[in-house]
Design a protein around this motif. Structure first.
Motif, PDB file in Angstrom:
ATOM      1  N   SER A   1       0.801  -1.084   0.123  1.00 45.47           N
ATOM      2  CA  SER A   1       0.243   0.170  -0.152  1.00 45.47           C
ATOM      3  C   SER A   1       0.822   1.182   0.008  1.00 45.47           C
ATOM      4  CB  SER A   1      -0.915  -0.014   1.195  1.00 45.47           C
ATOM      5  OG  SER A   1      -0.175   0.112   2.315  1.00 45.47           O
ATOM      6  N   GLY A   2       1.870   1.212   0.658  1.00 44.03           N
ATOM      7  CA  GLY A   2       2.761   2.125   0.636  1.00 44.03           C
ATOM      8  C   GLY A   2       2.489   3.219   1.949  1.00 44.03           C
TER       9      GLY A   2
ATOM     10  N   GLU B   1       1.649  20.125  -2.750  1.00 40.58           N
ATOM     11  CA  GLU B   1       2.582  21.070  -3.856  1.00 40.58           C
ATOM     12  C   GLU B   1       3.897  21.146  -3.118  1.00 40.58           C
ATOM     13  OE1 GLU B   1       4.216  23.521  -6.732  1.00 40.58           O
ATOM     14  OE2 GLU B   1       2.570  21.998  -6.923  1.00 40.58           O
ATOM     15  N   ARG B   2       3.531  21.340  -1.712  1.00 37.57           N
ATOM     16  CA  ARG B   2       4.798  21.755  -1.009  1.00 37.57           C
ATOM     17  C   ARG B   2       5.659  20.571  -0.858  1.00 37.57           C
ATOM     18  NH1 ARG B   2       3.543  26.065   3.986  1.00 37.57           N
ATOM     19  NH2 ARG B   2       1.984  27.348   2.818  1.00 37.57           N
ATOM     20  N   ALA B   3       5.194  19.256  -0.748  1.00 32.79           N
ATOM     21  CA  ALA B   3       5.917  18.022  -0.520  1.00 32.79           C
ATOM     22  C   ALA B   3       6.494  17.497  -1.746  1.00 32.79           C
ATOM     23  CB  ALA B   3       5.202  17.131   0.184  1.00 32.79           C
ATOM     24  N   GLY B   4       5.815  17.896  -3.029  1.00 32.03           N
ATOM     25  CA  GLY B   4       6.251  17.286  -4.249  1.00 32.03           C
ATOM     26  C   GLY B   4       5.573  16.038  -4.514  1.00 32.03           C
ATOM     27  N   HIS B   5       4.294  16.000  -4.156  1.00 34.82           N
ATOM     28  CA  HIS B   5       3.608  14.744  -4.317  1.00 34.82           C
ATOM     29  C   HIS B   5       2.407  15.003  -5.168  1.00 34.82           C
ATOM     30  CE1 HIS B   5       5.063  11.296  -1.807  1.00 34.82           C
ATOM     31  NE2 HIS B   5       4.870  11.798  -0.835  1.00 34.82           N
ATOM     32  N   GLY B   6       1.877  13.877  -5.712  1.00 34.99           N
ATOM     33  CA  GLY B   6       0.324  14.005  -6.343  1.00 34.99           C
ATOM     34  C   GLY B   6      -0.428  13.973  -5.216  1.00 34.99           C
ATOM     35  N   VAL B   7      -1.661  14.668  -5.217  1.00 33.52           N
ATOM     36  CA  VAL B   7      -2.620  14.801  -4.107  1.00 33.52           C
ATOM     37  C   VAL B   7      -3.140  13.241  -3.846  1.00 33.52           C
ATOM     38  CG1 VAL B   7      -4.942  15.311  -3.634  1.00 33.52           C
ATOM     39  CG2 VAL B   7      -3.457  16.901  -4.799  1.00 33.52           C
TER      40      VAL B   7
ATOM     41  N   VAL C   1      -1.663  10.392  -4.445  1.00 35.62           N
ATOM     42  CA  VAL C   1      -0.554   9.428  -3.879  1.00 35.62           C
ATOM     43  C   VAL C   1      -0.381   9.967  -2.242  1.00 35.62           C
ATOM     44  CG1 VAL C   1       1.882   9.100  -3.747  1.00 35.62           C
ATOM     45  CG2 VAL C   1       0.680   9.171  -5.871  1.00 35.62           C
ATOM     46  N   MET C   2      -0.357  11.248  -2.070  1.00 36.70           N
ATOM     47  CA  MET C   2      -0.104  11.787  -0.736  1.00 36.70           C
ATOM     48  C   MET C   2      -1.377  11.307   0.214  1.00 36.70           C
ATOM     49  SD  MET C   2      -0.249  15.827   0.859  1.00 36.70           S
ATOM     50  CE  MET C   2      -1.883  15.700   0.566  1.00 36.70           C
ATOM     51  N   LEU C   3      -2.555  11.361  -0.337  1.00 29.21           N
ATOM     52  CA  LEU C   3      -3.798  11.075   0.685  1.00 29.21           C
ATOM     53  C   LEU C   3      -3.755   9.584   1.054  1.00 29.21           C
ATOM     54  CD1 LEU C   3      -6.619  13.298  -0.828  1.00 29.21           C
ATOM     55  CD2 LEU C   3      -5.221  13.424   1.429  1.00 29.21           C
ATOM     56  N   ARG C   4      -3.062   8.843   0.010  1.00 29.55           N
ATOM     57  CA  ARG C   4      -3.038   7.258   0.078  1.00 29.55           C
ATOM     58  C   ARG C   4      -2.041   6.919   1.243  1.00 29.55           C
ATOM     59  NH1 ARG C   4       0.363   3.848  -2.676  1.00 29.55           N
ATOM     60  NH2 ARG C   4       0.504   5.532  -4.347  1.00 29.55           N
TER      61      ARG C   4
END
Length: 246
Positions: free
Chosen positions: A22-23, A212-218, A220-223
């Motif tokens: 899952s990551g 945006e600050r973390a350099g993630h896709g939304v 991916v970040m929420l998962r």
């Protein structure tokens, strides 16, 4: 099979299936702001100069949510450090560590662009006054390298992952109890970044801004950080009750 020495492909009979990963971040590894500050202080106790020279690099991972390779590539010109208020980091280069055989330069730390972004793309990260002060103090105490990098070895080289990981593990023994040292709590420097993004989400920062600050896709970040967002059940319950009573 390419040489046509086998009549059939034996791999078709293999029924093994790779387990799905899952990551998701282990919330047990995420430190609180108090624990993070205690760790950053403990880093300065490691060695005569190794720890003090790395404390600001670890601070960038926590207060700015930077990846270790992004912090390692940070240059003076990338940092806007006003005397008051929030500052700004403009990330452009990273210094990831790889086997020398797989880098273009033949060095262990190749200079590359940002992860998941085009070579010419940059990422801006607002940083709180606390990190601004830490960076100003670091530059005043240790200066910068010939190429403008903030974090380097005594000879000006790139700090290896094993070197700063060793400093980190020693700092954990100073900041934590034996039970905490044996736990996943901030087990790796990278966990500082996880703590940063978790803090942003728990503080109510909108997911697109945090991503945006973390350099993630939304998505991916929420998962990845879904289980590190505290208090969401209580908030959801309150909103449902408000809706029901309307």
């Amino acid at each position: 099979m390419e040489l046509e020495e086998l009549s059939t492909n034996p791999l078709h009979k293999v029924k093994f299936r790779k387990a799905k990963v899952s990551g998701e971040i282990d919330r047990r590894s995420v430190v609180s702001p108090r624990q993070a500050r205690e760790l950053l202080t403990a880093v300065t106790y490691v060695g005569r100069s190794r720890g003090p020279m790395l404390a600001a690099m670890f601070a960038c991972m926590y207060f700015g949510g930077l990846r270790p390779a992004e912090a390692a590539g940070l240059r003076q010109k990338d940092c806007r450090r006003p005397e008051k208020g929030w500052g700004l980091l403009t990330l452009e280069k990273t210094r990831p560590q790889s086997n020398r055989r797989f880098t273009d330069s033949g060095q262990a730390h190749d200079e590359r662009g940002l992860k998941h972004r085009d070579l010419k793309h940059t990422r801006t990260v607002p940083i709180p006054p606390e990190l601004v002060a830490i960076l100003r103090d670091h530059i005043a105490a240790f200066g910068v390298g010939e190429d403008g990098r903030l974090f380097r070895t005594r000879t000006g080289g790139v700090i290896s992952g094993s070197a700063y990981a060793k400093v980190w593990q020693e700092a954990r023994t100073y900041a934590f109890t034996p039970d905490q040292v044996a736990s996943p709590l901030a087990g790796r420097p990278y966990d500082l970044r996880h703590a940063a993004v978790s803090l942003w989400l728990n503080a109510g920062v909108h997911a697109p801004e945090a991503a945006e600050r973390a350099g993630h896709g939304v998505d991916v970040m929420l998962r990845v950080y879904a289980k590190c967002i505290d208090g969401q059940q209580e908030i959801a319950n309150r909103r449902i009750l408000e809706a029901l009573s309307a």
